[in-house]
Design a protein around this motif. Structure first.
Motif, PDB file in Angstrom:
ATOM      1  N   HIS A   1      38.395  39.090  49.906  1.00 39.81           N
ATOM      2  CA  HIS A   1      37.503  37.976  49.569  1.00 39.81           C
ATOM      3  C   HIS A   1      37.079  37.261  50.848  1.00 39.81           C
ATOM      4  O   HIS A   1      37.917  36.803  51.619  1.00 39.81           O
TER       5      HIS A   1
ATOM      6  N   CYS B   1      38.690  46.879  45.796  1.00 37.05           N
ATOM      7  CA  CYS B   1      38.684  45.426  45.976  1.00 37.05           C
ATOM      8  C   CYS B   1      40.140  44.964  45.919  1.00 37.05           C
ATOM      9  O   CYS B   1      40.825  45.235  44.933  1.00 37.05           O
ATOM     10  N   ILE B   2      40.616  44.299  46.946  1.00 37.30           N
ATOM     11  CA  ILE B   2      42.028  43.915  46.973  1.00 37.30           C
ATOM     12  C   ILE B   2      42.303  42.516  46.431  1.00 37.30           C
ATOM     13  O   ILE B   2      43.444  42.185  46.152  1.00 37.30           O
ATOM     14  N   ASP B   3      41.259  41.700  46.287  1.00 39.20           N
ATOM     15  CA  ASP B   3      41.414  40.329  45.786  1.00 39.20           C
ATOM     16  C   ASP B   3      40.519  40.125  44.565  1.00 39.20           C
ATOM     17  O   ASP B   3      39.517  40.816  44.404  1.00 39.20           O
TER      18      ASP B   3
ATOM     19  N   ALA C   1      41.551  41.613  41.185  1.00 38.09           N
ATOM     20  CA  ALA C   1      42.221  42.263  42.320  1.00 38.09           C
ATOM     21  C   ALA C   1      42.572  43.694  41.940  1.00 38.09           C
ATOM     22  O   ALA C   1      42.808  43.999  40.768  1.00 38.09           O
ATOM     23  N   ASN C   2      42.581  44.541  42.945  1.00 39.37           N
ATOM     24  CA  ASN C   2      42.952  45.951  42.771  1.00 39.37           C
ATOM     25  C   ASN C   2      42.008  46.716  41.850  1.00 39.37           C
ATOM     26  O   ASN C   2      42.430  47.594  41.106  1.00 39.37           O
TER      27      ASN C   2
END
Length: 95
Positions: free
Chosen positions: A84, A44-46, A25-26
């Motif tokens: 995701h 990408c956050i997940d 994540a991140n």
């Protein structure tokens, strides 16, 4: 040029496919768009496992998900860009 973290097959796709293990994540990811041989970077956050999908933009509940230029289902929950995309938020339209 380093190997991509995800691949986008068609310019119309709304998701890319993660092709590296250990995506956290991140993270900042690099993607390869096969249709025009271009590169794209995104956050990408997940955490996303190998072979799963990443949202290329915000996807609203009910939106069609496109992969390989084809309809692979609909979002059953909103998905933020860089999120995701998998069975927890995408279902087939057949049932």
């Amino acid at each position: 040029m380093s190997a991509p973290d995800f691949i986008v097959h068609d310019a119309e796709d709304t998701v890319g496919v993660i092709v590296k293990e250990g995506i956290a994540a991140n993270s900042k990811l690099s993607g390869w768009v096969m249709a025009d041989d271009s590169r794209v970077e995104m956050d990408c956050i997940d955490a996303i496992p190998l072979g799963h999908k990443i949202a290329l933009g915000d996807i609203a509940e009910g939106d069609t998900i496109l992969k390989y230029g084809n309809d692979i289902g609909k979002a059953v929950a909103s998905i933020a860009k860089g999120g995701h995309v998998h069975t927890q938020n995408v279902k087939t339209k057949r049932w």
